[in-house]
Design a protein around this motif. Sequence first.
Motif, short mmCIF file in Angstrom:
data_model
loop_
_atom_site.label_atom_id
_atom_site.label_comp_id
_atom_site.label_asym_id
_atom_site.label_seq_id
_atom_site.Cartn_x
_atom_site.Cartn_y
_atom_site.Cartn_z
N GLY A 246 11.25 1.59 -23.34
CA GLY A 246 11.75 0.33 -22.83
C GLY A 246 10.74 -0.48 -22.03
N TRP A 247 9.46 -0.12 -22.15
CA TRP A 247 8.42 -0.83 -21.39
C TRP A 247 8.15 -2.21 -21.97
CZ3 TRP A 247 4.58 3.89 -21.21
CH2 TRP A 247 5.14 4.89 -20.41
N VAL A 248 8.27 -2.34 -23.27
CA VAL A 248 8.09 -3.62 -23.96
C VAL A 248 9.14 -3.72 -25.06
CG1 VAL A 248 5.64 -3.96 -23.51
CG2 VAL A 248 6.34 -2.58 -25.46
N PRO A 249 9.42 -4.93 -25.58
CA PRO A 249 10.41 -5.08 -26.66
C PRO A 249 10.00 -4.33 -27.92
CG PRO A 249 9.93 -7.20 -25.63
CD PRO A 249 8.91 -6.23 -25.10
N SER A 250 10.99 -4.00 -28.73
CA SER A 250 10.74 -3.22 -29.94
C SER A 250 9.88 -3.96 -30.96
CB SER A 250 12.07 -2.81 -30.59
OG SER A 250 12.82 -3.96 -30.93
N ASN A 251 9.87 -5.31 -30.90
CA ASN A 251 9.06 -6.05 -31.87
C ASN A 251 7.56 -5.96 -31.58
OD1 ASN A 251 9.79 -7.78 -29.58
ND2 ASN A 251 8.65 -9.38 -30.63
N PHE A 252 7.20 -5.26 -30.49
CA PHE A 252 5.79 -5.03 -30.20
C PHE A 252 5.27 -3.76 -30.89
CE2 PHE A 252 4.36 -7.72 -26.52
CZ PHE A 252 5.41 -8.62 -26.60
N GLN A 253 6.16 -3.00 -31.49
CA GLN A 253 5.76 -1.70 -32.04
C GLN A 253 4.85 -1.85 -33.25
OE1 GLN A 253 8.97 1.07 -32.79
NE2 GLN A 253 7.76 2.13 -34.35
N ILE A 254 3.77 -1.09 -33.23
CA ILE A 254 2.82 -1.03 -34.34
C ILE A 254 2.87 0.38 -34.91
CG2 ILE A 254 0.36 -1.08 -34.94
CD1 ILE A 254 0.02 -3.22 -32.78
N GLY A 255 2.93 0.48 -36.22
CA GLY A 255 2.98 1.80 -36.84
C GLY A 255 3.75 1.76 -38.13
N GLN A 256 3.98 2.90 -38.70
CA GLN A 256 4.65 3.01 -39.99
C GLN A 256 6.06 2.42 -39.95
OE1 GLN A 256 4.69 6.98 -41.55
NE2 GLN A 256 4.81 6.26 -43.64
N THR A 257 6.76 2.56 -38.82
CA THR A 257 8.10 2.02 -38.69
C THR A 257 8.11 0.73 -37.88
OG1 THR A 257 8.49 3.48 -36.79
CG2 THR A 257 9.23 4.25 -38.93
N GLY A 258 6.94 0.19 -37.58
CA GLY A 258 6.82 -1.08 -36.87
C GLY A 258 5.98 -2.04 -37.67
N ALA A 259 5.18 -2.83 -36.99
CA ALA A 259 4.30 -3.78 -37.67
C ALA A 259 3.07 -3.07 -38.22
CB ALA A 259 3.86 -4.87 -36.70
N VAL A 260 2.68 -3.44 -39.42
CA VAL A 260 1.43 -2.97 -40.02
C VAL A 260 0.42 -4.10 -39.85
CG1 VAL A 260 0.28 -2.22 -42.12
CG2 VAL A 260 2.63 -1.49 -41.65
N VAL A 261 -0.67 -3.83 -39.16
CA VAL A 261 -1.60 -4.89 -38.77
C VAL A 261 -2.99 -4.64 -39.33
CG1 VAL A 261 -0.30 -5.39 -36.67
CG2 VAL A 261 -2.18 -3.73 -36.59
N ALA A 262 -3.78 -5.71 -39.38
CA ALA A 262 -5.16 -5.59 -39.86
C ALA A 262 -6.06 -6.54 -39.08
CB ALA A 262 -5.22 -5.90 -41.36
N PRO A 263 -6.16 -6.36 -37.77
CA PRO A 263 -6.98 -7.25 -36.96
C PRO A 263 -8.47 -6.96 -37.12
CG PRO A 263 -6.15 -5.50 -35.60
CD PRO A 263 -5.52 -5.31 -36.96
N ASP A 264 -9.28 -7.91 -36.69
CA ASP A 264 -10.72 -7.67 -36.65
C ASP A 264 -11.06 -6.67 -35.54
OD1 ASP A 264 -11.14 -9.50 -38.69
OD2 ASP A 264 -11.36 -11.18 -37.30
N LEU A 265 -10.29 -6.73 -34.44
CA LEU A 265 -10.51 -5.84 -33.30
C LEU A 265 -9.18 -5.30 -32.81
CD1 LEU A 265 -12.24 -4.58 -31.03
CD2 LEU A 265 -11.97 -6.73 -29.77
N TYR A 266 -9.08 -3.99 -32.72
CA TYR A 266 -7.87 -3.33 -32.21
C TYR A 266 -8.26 -2.44 -31.03
CZ TYR A 266 -3.42 -0.79 -32.15
OH TYR A 266 -2.21 -0.26 -31.78
N ILE A 267 -7.75 -2.77 -29.85
CA ILE A 267 -8.05 -2.00 -28.65
C ILE A 267 -6.82 -1.15 -28.32
CG2 ILE A 267 -8.74 -2.09 -26.23
CD1 ILE A 267 -9.97 -4.82 -26.77
N ALA A 268 -6.96 0.16 -28.46
CA ALA A 268 -5.86 1.09 -28.23
C ALA A 268 -6.01 1.70 -26.84
CB ALA A 268 -5.85 2.18 -29.29
N VAL A 269 -5.08 1.39 -25.96
CA VAL A 269 -5.16 1.82 -24.56
C VAL A 269 -4.05 2.83 -24.26
CG1 VAL A 269 -5.24 1.05 -22.16
CG2 VAL A 269 -6.02 -0.48 -23.98
#
Length: 326
Positions: A246-269
């Motif tokens: 519940g830290w952020v809305p569900s539409n922020f989720q990235i992954g197989q069951t979320g958004a599939v993305v292809a950015p030039d830069l992805y910073i995973a924190v």
Amino acid sequence: MSNILVFANQQGDALSPGAKEALAFGFQLAKSTGREVAALLTGPAAVTCSEEAIACGADKVYTVANPLLAEYQADVYVDCLSSVFKQSGAAIFVFSFDQIGKDLVGRIATRTGASAITEVVDFKTEGQKITWVRPIYGDKAFGEYSANRSHVVVGIRQKSQNLPVPDESRTGEIISVDYQPKEDLVLTKLVVKIQSALSDIRLEDATIIVSGGRGLDGPDGFAELQALADVLGGAVGASRAACDAGWVPSNFQIGQTGAVVAPDLYIAVGISGASQHLAGITNAKTVVAINSDAEAPIFKRANLGVIADYKQVIPALTEKLKTVLV
């Protein structure tokens, strides 16, 4: 010969990137099998976007301009799209496997008695036989599948296709479909739209994404990620663990069951790098991982890794970039 139908949903008054990918896939499939491609557009902007769909590869366009289709409602869309699928005489129904596609592919396959194949990235043909290619084992291999029914509903993995180059000289037939849903199907009504609090850039469209996970230890860390994303002109994403907490809305989720993305830069924190999350960033060009756990699987995917507490890295990086970029 049965043809190909592509669901081309809109983003405002234009086709969505996912719709363009689906049309590109349908066009290549039609070219390989000698079939015709038809696009299906719904809602008030359907007619407006028809010419764009033709320019992107459609030979024919079905438009369903009923205003009840302006906002997505699963039951209404399933009923409408299934009806047009049958009416079109197509044997293959192609979707972008985005949030709406994930909701519709299985439902429409069940409604029409078709096979369903999802996360498709390619195809192979031998005569009229089509083999569908999709990643398996957490994207470590590819599987090849054939449908055992005469009709198939196909979900195309996001960011797996090159966007088509529109050809404004193309012409095609536009067919208006009169669709009136039964009253018992319309169960909800849009009252108000609320803008997302953290970012107005769609994850699927972002060229730079700063994403947070369980390692942030709470919602406050996302404010720091947003500050960095603002400096970079990017968007904020999250792992499933952060969304489930519940830290952020569900539409922020990235992954197989979320958004599939292809950015030039992805910073995973603070993201450990579970296979489900990695499936969503397969096509990211450069991945930077910041994690205090040196054994985190994300480092195997990262082009650059920083083993440190994000609270020491992100604020300092943001301030440094302000002096360089702003």
